[in-house]
Write an enzyme that holds these catalytic residues in place. Structure first.
Site, mmCIF file in Angstrom:
data_model
loop_
_atom_site.group_PDB
_atom_site.id
_atom_site.type_symbol
_atom_site.label_atom_id
_atom_site.label_comp_id
_atom_site.label_asym_id
_atom_site.label_seq_id
_atom_site.Cartn_x
_atom_site.Cartn_y
_atom_site.Cartn_z
ATOM 1 N N LYS A 1 -3.335 4.310 -3.321
ATOM 2 C CA LYS A 1 -2.410 3.896 -2.255
ATOM 3 C C LYS A 1 -2.796 2.538 -1.688
ATOM 4 O O LYS A 1 -1.924 1.699 -1.394
ATOM 5 C CB LYS A 1 -2.408 4.950 -1.146
ATOM 6 N N THR A 33 -2.487 7.621 5.199
ATOM 7 C CA THR A 33 -3.099 6.457 4.571
ATOM 8 C C THR A 33 -4.362 6.113 5.345
ATOM 9 O O THR A 33 -4.292 5.692 6.504
ATOM 10 C CB THR A 33 -2.143 5.257 4.558
ATOM 11 N N LYS A 79 -2.345 -2.268 9.887
ATOM 12 C CA LYS A 79 -3.410 -1.263 9.770
ATOM 13 C C LYS A 79 -3.838 -1.087 8.318
ATOM 14 O O LYS A 79 -5.033 -1.048 8.005
ATOM 15 C CB LYS A 79 -2.931 0.063 10.357
ATOM 16 N N LEU A 122 -0.941 11.750 9.483
ATOM 17 C CA LEU A 122 -1.352 11.160 10.748
ATOM 18 C C LEU A 122 -1.512 9.646 10.630
ATOM 19 O O LEU A 122 -1.596 9.116 9.509
ATOM 20 C CB LEU A 122 -2.660 11.817 11.211
ATOM 21 N N ASN A 130 -1.651 -0.084 -4.112
ATOM 22 C CA ASN A 130 -0.195 -0.199 -4.045
ATOM 23 C C ASN A 130 0.248 -0.954 -2.799
ATOM 24 O O ASN A 130 1.078 -1.873 -2.864
ATOM 25 C CB ASN A 130 0.423 1.202 -4.057
ATOM 26 N N ASN A 131 -0.299 -0.581 -1.644
ATOM 27 C CA ASN A 131 0.130 -1.215 -0.399
ATOM 28 C C ASN A 131 -0.324 -2.660 -0.292
ATOM 29 O O ASN A 131 0.326 -3.466 0.373
ATOM 30 C CB ASN A 131 -0.356 -0.407 0.794
ATOM 31 N N TYR A 132 -1.432 -2.978 -0.932
ATOM 32 C CA TYR A 132 -1.878 -4.375 -0.969
ATOM 33 C C TYR A 132 -0.766 -5.260 -1.514
ATOM 34 O O TYR A 132 -0.383 -6.270 -0.898
ATOM 35 C CB TYR A 132 -3.141 -4.469 -1.828
#
Length: 297
Positions: free
Chosen positions: A169, A94, A238, A65, A172-174
Site C-alpha cells: 500500500k 494505512t 499522512k 482507522l 502504491n500510494n507513493y
C-alpha cells in the site's frame, strides 16, 4: 457464518461495513461518531459502546482507522484484551510497517489470526463494493478473511505474509499521491500558457504522460469542480509521512516524496486539508496565480 466486528466507520469504513452487513453477516460496530453507527444499525448491525465490547462479541474484528496511533491504541489495547480465543484481527488501515509488524506479533503471541488488508481505490468504489485490497497474511488467515473481503471489494491481491499488504500500500500510494502533484504542476503550467484544457488532456492521454489520476480520477473530481474528499489532502500528507518514515528505516532515498510532501504541507496551510487530494490542482494554480482549469459541464 462468523460474527463480524467493525471498528472505524469513516468515509471508507462505513460503506465497507454496510456491504458486509448486506451479505447478512451478523455484525457489531463501533465508531466515535454516532451518525455512521446509526446507519449500520438501520441495516441490522448491533452498536457497541467501545472497541472492547466489539472484540468480545466477534469472531473477526475489522479495524479501519486513521493512522498508526489509533490502530495501535485500539488493537494492542481493548481488542486484544477482549478478543475471543482463535479470533481473527483484520486491519485495513494505512499504517507504517512497524505498526503492522507489532500487531502481527502481538496477535501471534495470543494465538489469534492476523491479516493486514489496506484498501486501494476511493470512497465511491467502497460504496459500490468495488474496493481493491492489498493483503498480507498466512494462507489460512487470508482464506478466512476472503469472504469478507469479497463482500467489500472486487479485487483481492494476496501480496505475501503479514505486513506485505501494508508495504504494498505504501508503494502504491507513493505513486498515486505524487502523480497528483505532478498533474497539478503540469496543468497549472498549461493554464499559464493559455492552452485549452480539453485539447491538452487529449494530447496527454495519447502519450506515455498519461496516468490513472489524470485519466480516471481527476475528470470526475477537481476538473469538474468537485473537491469533496474521496481521499483527503490530510490523509495523503499522512501517507507521504509514513512512506518517508518507512523509506528512511529501509535506507531508501525518496527525494521526490520529500518534495511532494512539502507541496501537500503548503496546501494544508491554505486550509485545504479536508478537500480531495485532486484539489492539489487548485492549490498549485493559486500559487501560480492562475484560475484552476475546469472541463466543460
Amino acid at each position: 457464518m462468523e460474527r463480524v466486528g467493525f471498528i472505524g466507520l469513516g468515509n471508507m469504513g462505513r460503506p465497507m461495513a454496510a456491504n458486509i452487513r448486506r451479505r447478512q453477516f451478523p455484525m457489531t460496530v463501533f465508531d466515535l461518531a454516532p451518525g455512521p453507527v446509526a446507519a449500520l444499525t438501520e441495516l441490522g448491525a448491533e452498536s457497541a459502546p467501545d472497541a472492547g465490547t466489539v472484540a468480545r462479541a466477534s469472531d473477526v474484528v475489522i479495524t479501519m482507522l486513521p493512522g498508526p496511533r489509533e490502530v495501535s491504541s485500539t488493537v494492542l489495547g481493548p481488542v486484544l484484551e477482549n478478543a475471543r480465543p482463535g479470533a481473527l484481527v483484520l486491519d485495513m488501515s494505512t499504517v507504517d510497517p512497524e505498526t503492522t509488524d507489532a500487531l502481527a506479533k502481538a496477535c501471534a503471541e495470543r494465538g489469534l489470526g492476523f491479516v493486514d488488508a489496506p484498501v486501494g481505490r476511493l470512497a465511491a468504489h467502497a460504496e459500490r463494493g468495488e474496493s481493491l485490497f492489498m493483503v498480507g497474511g498466512s494462507d489460512a488467515d487470508v482464506a478466512r478473511a476472503r469472504p469478507l473481503l469479497e463482500a467489500m471489494g472486487s479485487t483481492i491481491h494476496h501480496c505475501g505474509g503479514p505486513g506485505a499488504g501494508t508495504r504494498t500500500k505504501l508503494v502504491n500510494n507513493y505513486l498515486a499521491i505524487l502523480l497528483c502533484q505532478m498533474n497539478a504542476e503540469a496543468l497549472s503550467l498549461a493554464t499559464a500558457f493559455g492552452l485549452d484544457l480539453s485539447k491538452t488532456l487529449e494530447v496527454l492521454h495519447g502519450t506515455t504522460a498519461t496516468n490513472g489520476q489524470l485519466a480516471v480520477n481527476w475528470p470526475n473530481k477537481v476538473l469538474k469542480g468537485d473537491t469533496k474528499p474521496g481521499f483527503a489532502i490530510d490523509l495523503a500528507h499522512k501517507d507521504l509521512s509514513l512512506i518517508l518514515q518507512a523509506a528512511n528505516t529501509a535506507r531508501v532515498p525518496l527525494p521526490m516524496a520529500a518534495a511532494g510532501r512539502e507541496a501537500f504541507t503548503a496546501a494544508r496551510a491554505r486550509g485545504m486539508g479536508g478537500q480531495d487530494f485532486s484539489s492539489m490542482l487548485d492549490a498549485q494554480c493559486a500559487a501560480a496565480g492562475v484560475a484552476p482549469p475546469r472541463l466543460p459541464s
